[in-house]
Design a protein around this motif. Structure first.
Motif, PDB file in Angstrom:
ATOM      1  N   GLN A  82       0.833  -1.203   0.000  1.00 42.34           N
ATOM      2  CA  GLN A  82       0.000   0.000   0.000  1.00 42.34           C
ATOM      3  C   GLN A  82       0.867   1.252   0.000  1.00 42.34           C
ATOM      4  O   GLN A  82       0.607   2.195  -0.754  1.00 42.34           O
ATOM      5  CB  GLN A  82      -0.951   0.024   1.197  1.00 42.34           C
ATOM      6  N   ARG A  86       0.942   4.111  -2.909  1.00 40.94           N
ATOM      7  CA  ARG A  86       0.632   5.483  -2.495  1.00 40.94           C
ATOM      8  C   ARG A  86       1.800   6.420  -2.829  1.00 40.94           C
ATOM      9  O   ARG A  86       1.603   7.515  -3.362  1.00 40.94           O
ATOM     10  CB  ARG A  86       0.328   5.537  -1.002  1.00 40.94           C
ATOM     11  N   LEU A 155      -6.203   3.511 -10.390  1.00 41.91           N
ATOM     12  CA  LEU A 155      -5.302   4.319  -9.576  1.00 41.91           C
ATOM     13  C   LEU A 155      -4.658   5.468 -10.356  1.00 41.91           C
ATOM     14  O   LEU A 155      -4.489   6.564  -9.831  1.00 41.91           O
ATOM     15  CB  LEU A 155      -4.209   3.442  -8.961  1.00 41.91           C
ATOM     16  N   ASP A 183      -7.624   8.112  -1.412  1.00 43.99           N
ATOM     17  CA  ASP A 183      -8.379   7.223  -0.540  1.00 43.99           C
ATOM     18  C   ASP A 183      -9.591   6.623  -1.238  1.00 43.99           C
ATOM     19  O   ASP A 183      -9.878   5.424  -1.127  1.00 43.99           O
ATOM     20  CB  ASP A 183      -8.808   7.969   0.734  1.00 43.99           C
ATOM     21  N   TRP A 186      -8.311   4.111  -3.666  1.00 44.25           N
ATOM     22  CA  TRP A 186      -7.772   2.962  -2.942  1.00 44.25           C
ATOM     23  C   TRP A 186      -8.886   2.035  -2.468  1.00 44.25           C
ATOM     24  O   TRP A 186      -8.790   0.810  -2.567  1.00 44.25           O
ATOM     25  CB  TRP A 186      -6.908   3.415  -1.759  1.00 44.25           C
ATOM     26  N   ALA A 190      -8.680  -1.938  -2.997  1.00 44.65           N
ATOM     27  CA  ALA A 190      -8.116  -2.626  -1.825  1.00 44.65           C
ATOM     28  C   ALA A 190      -8.892  -3.895  -1.509  1.00 44.65           C
ATOM     29  O   ALA A 190     -10.108  -3.977  -1.727  1.00 44.65           O
ATOM     30  CB  ALA A 190      -8.112  -1.694  -0.617  1.00 44.65           C
TER      31      ALA A 190
END
Length: 191
Positions: A82, A86, A155, A183, A186, A190
């Motif tokens: 992660q 990021r 993303l 966020d 994600w 995720a």
């Protein structure tokens, strides 16, 4: 007596090509305009490149390598999947803010068909490096099982859009806004 070579002509050509293409587009750019902007003779530009397309391809690949190196370095500095993804996302925004002309140039050239197959292969290798990071995140359970290209699109598209806005305005996105967008993206990928 021979004249001494001065300056960094390849860097001058790169800067001029970037500025000209961002200003007038790739179709309207020419060796003449690039040479004039670089403060060089047309013959000097031809010593380094065979054609306008060769200049554009060379500069595009240099910029893509710069971005790729930045993204991979950002990822390598992190320990979790992660955090790697990021860091890469925000590194792209930082590049757009710190090098807006280069970012804009790459966006213009990306929408043309100047790359030769061997140059496209280089770009695909870079994409594979990013894909491997995404695949590792799927394997370790950080990301949901899905097509790697789909996750990459989810993303990267918002980061590229924010990058475009940043490059055009010269203003970095509000950090809280950028965090919120990351966020939201994600949460969509995720596990």
């Amino acid at each position: 007596m021979a004249r001494l070579k001065t300056g960094d002509k390849p860097a001058d050509i790169r800067r001029a090509a970037v500025d000209v293409v961002v200003e007038v587009g790739s179709s309207a750019a020419s060796i003449n305009t690039i040479a004039k902007r670089a403060g060089l003779s047309v013959g000097t530009v031809y010593r380094y490149h065979d054609s306008k397309d060769a200049v554009l391809r060379s500069v595009f690949l240099e910029i893509k390598r710069d971005v790729h190196h930045l993204l991979m370095s950002a990822a390598e500095a992190q320990s979790t999947s992660q955090d790697k993804l990021r860091a890469m996302w925000f590194a792209l925004l930082d590049f757009a803010h710190n090098h807006p002309q280069d970012f804009a140039f790459a966006e213009v050239i990306l929408n043309t068909s100047v790359l030769l197959p061997e140059e496209d292969a280089i770009i695909q290798e870079m994409a594979q490096d990013i894909g491997q990071i995404i695949e590792a995140a799927i394997t370790d359970g950080t990301l949901r099982p899905a097509n790697v290209r789909a996750i990459n699109a989810v993303l990267s598209a918002p980061a590229l859009r924010l990058g475009r806005q940043t490059a055009m305005s010269g203003v970095a996105p509000d950090p809280d806004f950028a965090e919120e967008i990351f966020d939201l993206c994600w949460r969509g990928v995720a596990a």
